[in-house]
Design a protein around this motif. Structure first.
Motif, PDB file in Angstrom:
ATOM      1  N   SER A  72       1.056  -1.230  -0.041  1.00  0.00           N
ATOM      2  CA  SER A  72      -0.012  -0.052   0.221  1.00  0.00           C
ATOM      3  C   SER A  72       0.962   1.500  -0.037  1.00  0.00           C
ATOM      4  O   SER A  72       0.565   2.326  -0.829  1.00  0.00           O
ATOM      5  N   HIS A 100      -6.797  -2.138  -6.846  1.00  0.00           N
ATOM      6  CA  HIS A 100      -6.910  -2.533  -5.331  1.00  0.00           C
ATOM      7  C   HIS A 100      -7.075  -1.100  -4.796  1.00  0.00           C
ATOM      8  O   HIS A 100      -6.856  -0.112  -5.383  1.00  0.00           O
ATOM      9  N   MET A 147      -3.193  -1.711 -12.702  1.00  0.00           N
ATOM     10  CA  MET A 147      -2.465  -2.959 -11.925  1.00  0.00           C
ATOM     11  C   MET A 147      -2.036  -3.836 -12.854  1.00  0.00           C
ATOM     12  O   MET A 147      -2.373  -4.069 -14.287  1.00  0.00           O
ATOM     13  N   VAL A 178       1.643  -6.190  -7.082  1.00  0.00           N
ATOM     14  CA  VAL A 178       1.637  -6.914  -5.854  1.00  0.00           C
ATOM     15  C   VAL A 178       1.367  -8.206  -5.782  1.00  0.00           C
ATOM     16  O   VAL A 178       1.831  -9.344  -5.195  1.00  0.00           O
ATOM     17  N   GLN A 179       0.363  -8.532  -6.902  1.00  0.00           N
ATOM     18  CA  GLN A 179      -0.131  -9.948  -7.113  1.00  0.00           C
ATOM     19  C   GLN A 179       0.683 -10.736  -8.148  1.00  0.00           C
ATOM     20  O   GLN A 179       0.732 -11.841  -8.221  1.00  0.00           O
ATOM     21  N   HIS A 201       4.914 -10.180   1.594  1.00  0.00           N
ATOM     22  CA  HIS A 201       3.840 -11.013   2.242  1.00  0.00           C
ATOM     23  C   HIS A 201       2.896 -11.914   1.375  1.00  0.00           C
ATOM     24  O   HIS A 201       2.472 -12.520   1.707  1.00  0.00           O
ATOM     25  N   LYS A 202       3.047 -11.269   0.132  1.00  0.00           N
ATOM     26  CA  LYS A 202       2.131 -11.931  -0.962  1.00  0.00           C
ATOM     27  C   LYS A 202       3.172 -13.039  -1.568  1.00  0.00           C
ATOM     28  O   LYS A 202       2.461 -14.010  -2.370  1.00  0.00           O
TER      29      LYS A 202
HETATM   30  C1  LIG Z   1      -2.131  -7.119  -1.127  1.00  0.00           C
HETATM   31  C2  LIG Z   1      -2.367  -6.104  -2.157  1.00  0.00           C
HETATM   32  C3  LIG Z   1      -1.794  -4.549  -2.071  1.00  0.00           C
HETATM   33  C4  LIG Z   1      -1.564  -4.113  -0.447  1.00  0.00           C
HETATM   34  O1  LIG Z   1      -0.524  -4.651  -0.198  1.00  0.00           O
HETATM   35  P1  LIG Z   1      -0.054  -4.563   1.532  1.00  0.00           P
HETATM   36  O2  LIG Z   1       1.396  -4.879   1.642  1.00  0.00           O
HETATM   37  O3  LIG Z   1      -0.845  -5.495   1.941  1.00  0.00           O
HETATM   38  O4  LIG Z   1      -0.141  -3.040   1.739  1.00  0.00           O
HETATM   39  C5  LIG Z   1      -1.879  -3.807  -2.901  1.00  0.00           C
HETATM   40  N1  LIG Z   1      -2.469  -4.164  -4.212  1.00  0.00           N
HETATM   41  C6  LIG Z   1      -2.461  -5.768  -4.633  1.00  0.00           C
HETATM   42  C7  LIG Z   1      -2.864  -5.871  -5.968  1.00  0.00           C
HETATM   43  C8  LIG Z   1      -2.526  -6.443  -3.487  1.00  0.00           C
HETATM   44  O5  LIG Z   1      -2.774  -7.833  -3.634  1.00  0.00           O
END
Ligand SMILES: *Cc1c(COP(=O)(O)O)cnc(C)c1O
Length: 385
Positions: A72, A100, A147, A178-179, A201-202
């Motif tokens: 985020s 997101h 995204m 992030v994904q 963490h993802k």
């Molecule tokens: C999880 C996620 C976020 C946020 O990441 P955090 O580390 O939880 O703040 C942003 N964008 C996408 C697409 C996500 O899946």
């Protein structure tokens, strides 16, 4: 009872190898990286090494990686940082309807603060078209943020094509990856993006740490002011164990992808095909341009929330969409943007596989979901069999 975790899009467990790499950083590398003595130099070296590896895996240069406190934060820094820095050039931002909330709410905040935004729609598969982005471009457009892989229904966007459009017009392009970082091969130069967000963490790293790739030459206003850390772009004493953990997790994901990805795709497709057999079921998202671990379906005539509770009773951890919106009863903004009615969008189920998922997990889900759906429908006043 058996417990099956199928919510890897919400978060993943820290891998033992990652934790192993973080412990020495907690125990020994406690110096402040800004100090001149040996403890400080050791801390600096740990961050430098991590930054070099992270940059290398992403196809970036050393100074193009900024470590942040989350995905985020990376999104906020990219979007607010670029918008504020460039507001003399224009105040128009282009994004999509399916981002997101870390992106959507940031753009909305900028709108409330004098900027202007266009939310490009998606088709029924959840795809943003490069042509629609092109149409939205104005004289005063300064930033496009679209995204890479959608966290709810898994559709992968044509970011390379959008990057070309943006570059031709001198507009900055950011992607929230992030994904996809950890899951797909990511090379920022090949993608042509100016900025890219990721979160550890993802992909089996620790929570509370992320990174933003920022192409050399792109200037950002920082979100956090103070010290000169991260080349004046993110003040605050660096969290070395987390940075080390992010890097270790990224290295592992990168080296194991070739083996993990086809296995996930096979399980994903078997789940989709099995769930599709349930009457009045709709598969959401694109069939092929899809995250390897994402399954998203809507069962008509039932509520996502009651489905989740029933699955939990069977030991299955799933989601009805985004982890960030569950808890609220509003249907997903992503599914609504894809043209689903409120009523259908309410019955959505997201299952996201991970490294620990097995074929036996798939069997278990396919055995237990159909009777649960049937039972909930039998109780539903909307459903007449
Ligand atoms: C999880 C996620 C976020 C946020 O990441 P955090 O580390 O939880 O703040 C942003 N964008 C996408 C697409 C996500 O899946």
């Amino acid at each position: 009872m058996e417990r099956i975790y199928l919510d890897h899009a919400a978060t993943t467990p820290v891998r033992p190898e990652v934790l192993e790499a973080m412990i020495p950083a907690y125990k020994n590398t406690f110096g402040n990286a800004s100090s001149v003595y040996s403890w400080g130099r050791e801390a600096r070296k740990a961050i430098d090494d991590a930054r070099a590896i992270t940059a290398d895996i992403l196809g970036a240069e050393f100074n193009e990686i900024i470590f942040t406190g989350s995905g985020s934060e990376a999104d906020n820094l990219a979007i607010k940082g670029a918008a504020w820095k460039q507001q003399h050039k224009g105040k128009h931002i282009i994004t999509s309807a399916i981002e997101h909330h870390a992106v959507l709410d940031t753009v909305k905040w900028l709108e409330a603060n004098g900027f202007d935004a266009t939310y490009v729609p998606v088709d029924e598969d959840g795809l943003v078209s490069a042509a629609a982005v092109e149409e939205a471009i104005r004289e005063d457009t300064i930033l496009i943020t679209i995204m890479h892989g959608n966290n709810e229904m898994g559709t992968i966007q044509p970011v390379e094509d959008i990057a070309v459009l943006a570059k031709d017009r001198g507009i900055l392009f950011h992607t929230d990856a992030v994904q996809t970082v950890g899951s797909l091969p990511i090379h920022v130069k090949d993608m042509g993006v100016d900025m890219l967000s990721l979160a550890a963490h993802k992909f089996y790293g620790p929570k509370g740490v992320g990174a933003l790739y920022v192409r050399k030459g792109v200037r950002l206003d920082p979100l956090i002011h103070g010290g000169a850390q991260e080349r004046n772009r993110r003040a605050g004493t660096e969290d070395i164990p987390s940075i080390v953990g992010l890097t270790k997790a990224l290295e592992l994901a990168d080296s194991e992808r070739r083996e993990v990805k086809p296995r996930l795709i096979a399980m994903r497709d078997r789940l989709i095909q099995g769930l599709e057999q349930i009457p009045d079921t709709k598969v959401n998202g694109h069939r092929d341009k899809r995250l390897p671990n994402n399954v998203n379906v809507c069962f008509r005539y039932i509520e996502g929330e009651s489905l989740l509770l029933n699955l939990d009773m069977m030991g299955i951890a799933a989601s009805s969409g985004s982890a960030c919106t569950s808890g609220s009863l509003d249907p997903s903004h992503v599914l609504l943007a894809m043209g689903l009615s409120h009523e259908v969008a309410h019955g959505s189920l997201r299952l996201t596989l991970g490294r620990s998922s097995t074929e036996a997990d798939v069997d278990y889900v396919l055995k237990h979901v159909p009777p649960i759906v049937k039972r909930l429908r039998d109780m539903s006043p909307l459903y007449q069999a």
